[in-house]
Design a protein around this motif. Structure first.
Motif, PDB file in Angstrom:
ATOM      1  N   TYR A 325       0.839  -1.200   0.000  1.00 19.88           N
ATOM      2  CA  TYR A 325       0.000   0.000   0.000  1.00 19.88           C
ATOM      3  C   TYR A 325       0.880   1.258   0.000  1.00 19.88           C
ATOM      4  O   TYR A 325       0.572   2.243  -0.689  1.00 19.88           O
ATOM      5  N   ARG A 326       1.950   1.234   0.761  1.00 20.82           N
ATOM      6  CA  ARG A 326       2.872   2.377   0.763  1.00 20.82           C
ATOM      7  C   ARG A 326       3.472   2.584  -0.622  1.00 20.82           C
ATOM      8  O   ARG A 326       3.598   3.722  -1.092  1.00 20.82           O
ATOM      9  N   LEU A 327       3.856   1.498  -1.257  1.00 22.54           N
ATOM     10  CA  LEU A 327       4.435   1.602  -2.594  1.00 22.54           C
ATOM     11  C   LEU A 327       3.401   2.141  -3.584  1.00 22.54           C
ATOM     12  O   LEU A 327       3.725   2.968  -4.453  1.00 22.54           O
ATOM     13  N   TYR A 328       2.153   1.689  -3.458  1.00 17.93           N
ATOM     14  CA  TYR A 328       1.100   2.189  -4.342  1.00 17.93           C
ATOM     15  C   TYR A 328       0.943   3.701  -4.193  1.00 17.93           C
ATOM     16  O   TYR A 328       0.713   4.425  -5.177  1.00 17.93           O
ATOM     17  N   ARG A 329       1.059   4.204  -2.990  1.00 17.78           N
ATOM     18  CA  ARG A 329       0.966   5.653  -2.780  1.00 17.78           C
ATOM     19  C   ARG A 329       2.046   6.398  -3.550  1.00 17.78           C
ATOM     20  O   ARG A 329       1.841   7.519  -4.011  1.00 17.78           O
ATOM     21  N   VAL A 330       3.198   5.772  -3.698  1.00 18.74           N
ATOM     22  CA  VAL A 330       4.308   6.413  -4.408  1.00 18.74           C
ATOM     23  C   VAL A 330       4.143   6.275  -5.912  1.00 18.74           C
ATOM     24  O   VAL A 330       4.376   7.229  -6.674  1.00 18.74           O
ATOM     25  N   THR A 331       3.747   5.078  -6.367  1.00 19.90           N
ATOM     26  CA  THR A 331       3.755   4.791  -7.805  1.00 19.90           C
ATOM     27  C   THR A 331       2.402   4.981  -8.476  1.00 19.90           C
ATOM     28  O   THR A 331       2.340   5.265  -9.677  1.00 19.90           O
ATOM     29  N   GLY A 332       1.302   4.783  -7.746  1.00 22.02           N
ATOM     30  CA  GLY A 332      -0.014   4.809  -8.355  1.00 22.02           C
ATOM     31  C   GLY A 332      -0.281   3.625  -9.268  1.00 22.02           C
ATOM     32  O   GLY A 332      -1.280   3.606 -10.001  1.00 22.02           O
ATOM     33  N   ARG A 377      -4.955   0.517   4.049  1.00 19.32           N
ATOM     34  CA  ARG A 377      -5.987   0.253   3.054  1.00 19.32           C
ATOM     35  C   ARG A 377      -7.160   1.216   3.247  1.00 19.32           C
ATOM     36  O   ARG A 377      -7.709   1.751   2.277  1.00 19.32           O
ATOM     37  N   TYR A 378      -7.548   1.441   4.490  1.00 14.47           N
ATOM     38  CA  TYR A 378      -8.614   2.416   4.757  1.00 14.47           C
ATOM     39  C   TYR A 378      -8.211   3.802   4.266  1.00 14.47           C
ATOM     40  O   TYR A 378      -8.997   4.498   3.595  1.00 14.47           O
ATOM     41  N   GLU A 379      -7.005   4.234   4.572  1.00 13.99           N
ATOM     42  CA  GLU A 379      -6.584   5.572   4.197  1.00 13.99           C
ATOM     43  C   GLU A 379      -6.563   5.758   2.680  1.00 13.99           C
ATOM     44  O   GLU A 379      -6.865   6.846   2.170  1.00 13.99           O
ATOM     45  N   ILE A 380      -6.200   4.697   1.964  1.00 10.61           N
ATOM     46  CA  ILE A 380      -6.072   4.790   0.509  1.00 10.61           C
ATOM     47  C   ILE A 380      -7.405   4.611  -0.199  1.00 10.61           C
ATOM     48  O   ILE A 380      -7.712   5.322  -1.157  1.00 10.61           O
ATOM     49  N   THR A 381      -8.222   3.677   0.278  1.00 11.87           N
ATOM     50  CA  THR A 381      -9.465   3.354  -0.428  1.00 11.87           C
ATOM     51  C   THR A 381     -10.679   4.055   0.155  1.00 11.87           C
ATOM     52  O   THR A 381     -11.712   4.152  -0.509  1.00 11.87           O
ATOM     53  N   GLY A 382     -10.586   4.520   1.384  1.00 14.42           N
ATOM     54  CA  GLY A 382     -11.740   5.116   2.033  1.00 14.42           C
ATOM     55  C   GLY A 382     -12.769   4.118   2.513  1.00 14.42           C
ATOM     56  O   GLY A 382     -13.872   4.494   2.921  1.00 14.42           O
TER      57      GLY A 382
END
Length: 887
Positions: A325-332, A377-382
């Motif tokens: 999830y952290r990596l997804y925040r960086v790369t999208g 996951r909550y922070e990213i997906t809501g």
């Protein structure tokens, strides 16, 4: 409590795959597989996710390491024959995990509940959360408790050798490998080798951000470069200290020790090197690694079923979901998001989603990181269900499974809820669990701003993290934090670790914990009028860029004889700043009381009740000062055990500090005292100047007067921080209550004194009679315990002798030329004092080997009194944390 219906567990996984996410998916094959999986799940082909919930010999890291290091092949075969028990029908599953099977009519209720909490708005990051403050902007005061701990850790990081760290990576990739590998969990045949190197990458990145130490920067860059060469040599994206065949075994559900656990550490370390140290090479390496494992997981699902992948998650995977999830925040990159979902362990998170307290028997540190990942996951997906999961998890751990330290687990596992009195042992509170529970509470505070999470963070950091370092010894930490009566950090199963030959999991989280001590002092709200939340009072300075000010905290050392935490916060606007208004929110902890005070530039402020924030909004000038005084209360806290017979087992706290008693097992506290202030009293500030040790030279060795089993004898001079050092320290008590200005031990010469053992307050050295050994007894009137401290009979500088007050010519006497322990007696010489007697009756007067911690108290016990000090201050000494306190 209701168990998790299988369809809801599957929904927990699939709910994120809404329309918005599906559009982003680039892998049509993988999408088809997920669609087939959804069909099979909802048509009942797969009825439940396996979730091993029984303690087996393979559940513990310690047992696993010992087993793999053993030469007993028969034992290995027997243990591994039970690897990953796969239930084939509901009755077999029920024998492993007692549960209530939902009636058919209840299925509808579950569906309605799910629809109420389901997020129908698609994938979106949650707004309104507090932001982290960069470690680059926080500098700890070097001489503070936290600054010293950070420096000790930095020294250890600099001690470690790059070639030895990456030795197994080079061996796996086929590169030349100079030097020798490290031992312990990093030795070449350990199946988790490389895990510590991942932690090292994170710890060095965080420490470099906190200090900008050039030598450390060069060393961590060298490690990344060496690992990059290994990855390039293999050419597939794979990077580890062990070969990929360990994943073949994992995917075949064959015995193997947690390969994804190690991969998580390496990925997290590389990501930290990118985000904190700005190394673009590290990000490229991490994404290449994830491409490799994305393809591996896709292949498992394609070749077998998703169930095969779920089964493999019963082997510890660390925080794979969290780092992805952290990596997804960086790369999208949506592949990173999908893979993160595939490491959200549904059979565990599903229990929490329906608020089932079923933690008992689970390996704690396998599952806490999964919760941390679900929080991200909550922070990213809501998706609000993951918010509820995190909050419920924290609630049940804190209310039913946590010790007074803030830590959790026994023997690496969770025990039955509210049954902790039976778990006190040498193997409490695995250090890794505290490291990860702090992450859980940190997320929750950022979401809610609730004081309970800030209070928890402070307590667990103070007692659970600062307690695991052995003073100023670099690279000496513990795996478990013993909480049994008369326990010692030096006497747990693992004892203190060594810098170069252990490298347990808790060494990895340990170096990380001490590398980011500044990461949760502050959180900020950005916006037109920015706000800063100060949740910990630690001496430091912050360059608050959003607020255009520099915030400095100066915290006076906490002491027992003055029960106020005093903090001065200086706020200065930066040059050319606009002086736009911003808000400082100062934590008024729950542990203080209504007598707390605060002022701004000398003007008193009105404070909210404890458990709230004091908010100050203004345009800040230069050198503005806020002062805070927080009374620190003594309190007792019952152990989390709801059985009436254990109601008297309680811990003693002073503000956030857990107090431990110097005790080898005694724990009874009985008193008619009406308040804690009558039962527990502070050690005065001048008592350290009255502490002494008495030594003699004999047989080319130094011996010291020691209290052992309530008798007095000469023993070899001990190392500081040990029981022997405690037993060799005494307090001089002047018999003349009018005597003042006794600042040093020498000031007592010529005076009548009594000697109190350091760890037995209000007991005294006493003599039963002439030519008998001295002993320790209770003596309210000092009878038999009064001696005159005189200059040494041997006439040497710095020596003293102790003469019994009512029998002149009778002195403490040890004998001469002894080689081992020697009893000390009261001997009288009726003749002229000969040289041998003078020598045996003379002792070198020195300061106490042990000193009172500034936070020290005396608690009245049933049979003896207890000297209390913060648990974090103990090294090898015996201590008791929980007392049997009966009114």
């Amino acid at each position: 409590m209701r168990e998790v219906p299988s369809f809801l567990v599957m929904i927990i996984f699939f709910r994120v795959l809404d329309k918005g996410t599906l559009i982003q998916m680039k892998s049509l094959v993988f999408f088809k597989l997920l669609g087939m999986l959804a069909f099979s799940l909802f048509c009942g082909v797969v009825l439940a996710k396996e979730c091993i919930n029984t303690i087996t010999p393979l559940s513990s890291h310690t047992n696993r390491y010992e087993l793999l290091s053993s030469q007993n092949e028969t034992l290995k075969q027997e243990i591994f024959s039970h690897y990953h028990l796969i239930p084939t029908d509901d009755s077999a599953w029920s024998s492993l995990l007692p549960r209530k099977v939902l009636r058919e009519e209840e299925e509808f209720d579950w569906a309605i509940m799910y629809r109420k909490i389901k997020n129908s708005g698609g994938l979106r990051e949650v707004d309104g959360l507090l932001n982290e403050v960069s470690l680059h902007d926080v500098r700890l005061e070097p001489n503070s408790l936290y600054g010293i701990a950070q420096q000790t850790n930095l020294e250890y990081l600099l001690m470690l050798d790059v070639d030895r760290l990456v030795w197994s990576f080079r061996e796996t990739s086929g590169l030349e490998k100079p030097g020798e590998p490290y031992g312990g969990w990093e030795k070449p045949d350990s199946e988790v080798r490389g895990h510590f190197v991942g932690h090292y990458l994170s710890a060095t990145a965080q420490t470099w951000a906190s200090t900008h130490n050039d030598s450390l920067g060069e060393k961590m860059y060298s490690v990344v470069s060496a690992l990059n060469a290994c990855q390039e040599k293999m050419g597939t994206g794979y990077l580890s200290a062990f070969p990929s065949k360990l994943f073949d075994r994992l995917e075949a559900i064959q015995p193997v020790w947690a390969p994804y656990y190690t991969i998580h550490k390496i990925l997290a370390g590389l990501l930290d090197q990118h985000t904190l140290a700005g190394n673009p090479k590290a990000l490229k390496m991490a994404t290449w690694m994830v491409d490799y494992f994305y393809n591996r997981v896709q292949n498992v699902i394609s070749k077998y079923t998703i169930q095969r992948h779920w089964n493999s998650l019963n082997e510890e995977t660390g925080g794979m979901n969290d780092v992805l999830y952290r990596l997804y925040r960086v790369t999208g990159d949506s592949k990173h998001l999908i893979l993160a979902h595939l490491f959200d362990k549904p059979c565990f998170l599903g229990r929490l989603a329906v608020q089932a307290d079923d933690l008992s028997g689970f390996h704690a540190n396998t599952h806490i990181p999964i919760v941390v990942g679900s929080q991200l996951r909550y922070e990213i997906t809501g998706d609000p269900i993951y918010k509820e999961i995190g909050m419920f998890f924290m609630d049940i751990v804190n209310s039913s499974h946590s010790y007074a330290t803030g830590g959790t687990s026994v023997g690496e596992h969770w025990s039955d809820p509210k049954r902790l009195a039976s778990t006190l042992s040498t193997e409490n509170e695995e250090s890794c669990t505290t490291y990860n529970m702090l992450k859980v509470s940190r997320h929750l505070f950022r979401w809610t701003k609730e004081m309970a999470y800030a209070d928890y963070y402070e307590r667990a950091l103070t007692n659970g993290v600062l307690s695991i370092q052995r003073g100023r010894d670099p690279g000496v930490m513990i795996y478990m934090l013993p909480l049994q009566r008369g326990g010692s950090k030096a006497r747990s199963y693992h004892k203190w670790g060594s810098p170069f030959s252990d490298f347990w999991c808790c060494y990895g989280t340990g170096i990380e914990s001490f590398s980011k001590l500044g990461d949760s002092i502050y959180f900020e709200e950005k916006g037109n009028s920015p706000g800063l939340y100060i949740i910990q009072y630690i001496s430091n300075s912050l360059d608050w860029k959003s607020g255009q000010v520099v915030v400095s905290q100066s915290v006076e050392p906490v002491v027992s004889w003055d029960n106020r935490l005093r903090v001065t916060i200086t706020v200065s606007s930066k040059r050319n700043a606009t002086r736009a208004p911003s808000t400082l929110n100062l934590r008024i902890p729950s542990w203080t009381n209504s007598s707390a005070k605060a002022s701004l530039n000398g003007e008193d402020l009105s404070l909210p009740p404890p458990g709230n924030f004091l908010s100050i909004t203004k345009g800040w000038g230069s050198g503005e000062k806020i002062t805070i005084e927080l009374p620190m209360n003594l309190k007792t806290e019952a152990i989390k055990d709801d059985r009436p017979e254990y109601a008297s087992i309680q811990a003693i706290l002073y503000g956030p500090y857990l107090l431990a008693g110097h005790s080898t097992g005694d724990w009874d506290v009985k008193s008619k005292a009406t308040s804690l202030s009558d039962l527990i009293t502070p050690v005065p500030s001048d008592y350290n100047s009255h502490l002494i040790s008495l030594t003699q030279e004999s047989s080319n060795a130094t011996f010291v007067l020691t209290s052992t089993n309530l008798s007095i004898q000469m023993e070899k001079y001990p190392e500081a921080g040990t029981d022997s050092a405690v037993s060799a320290t005494f307090r001089l008590i002047s018999n003349d209550k009018r005597t003042v200005n006794l600042f040093e031990p020498q000031d007592f010469i010529g005076k009548l004194v009594m000697l109190e053992p350091f760890d037995f307050p209000e007991m005294l050295i006493t003599h039963p009679g002439n030519d008998t050994s001295l002993v320790i007894t209770q003596s309210s009137d000092g009878a038999g315990s009064l001696f005159r401290l005189v200059a040494g009979l041997d006439g040497k500088d710095g020596t003293v002798s102790l003469e019994f007050e009512t029998q002149h010519g009778c002195f403490f006497n040890s004998g001469v030329d002894y080689q081992d322990t020697e009893r000390v007696k009261l001997n009288c010489n009726s003749k002229s004092l000969d040289a041998v007697f003078k020598q045996a009756a003379s002792f070198k007067l020195g300061k106490g080997i042990t000193q009172y911690h500034p936070i020290s108290f005396v608690a009245k016990g049933a049979m003896r009194n207890f000297l209390l000090a913060p648990l974090l201050s103990f090294k090898d000494e015996s201590y008791t944390v929980y007392f049997n306190i009966q009114s």
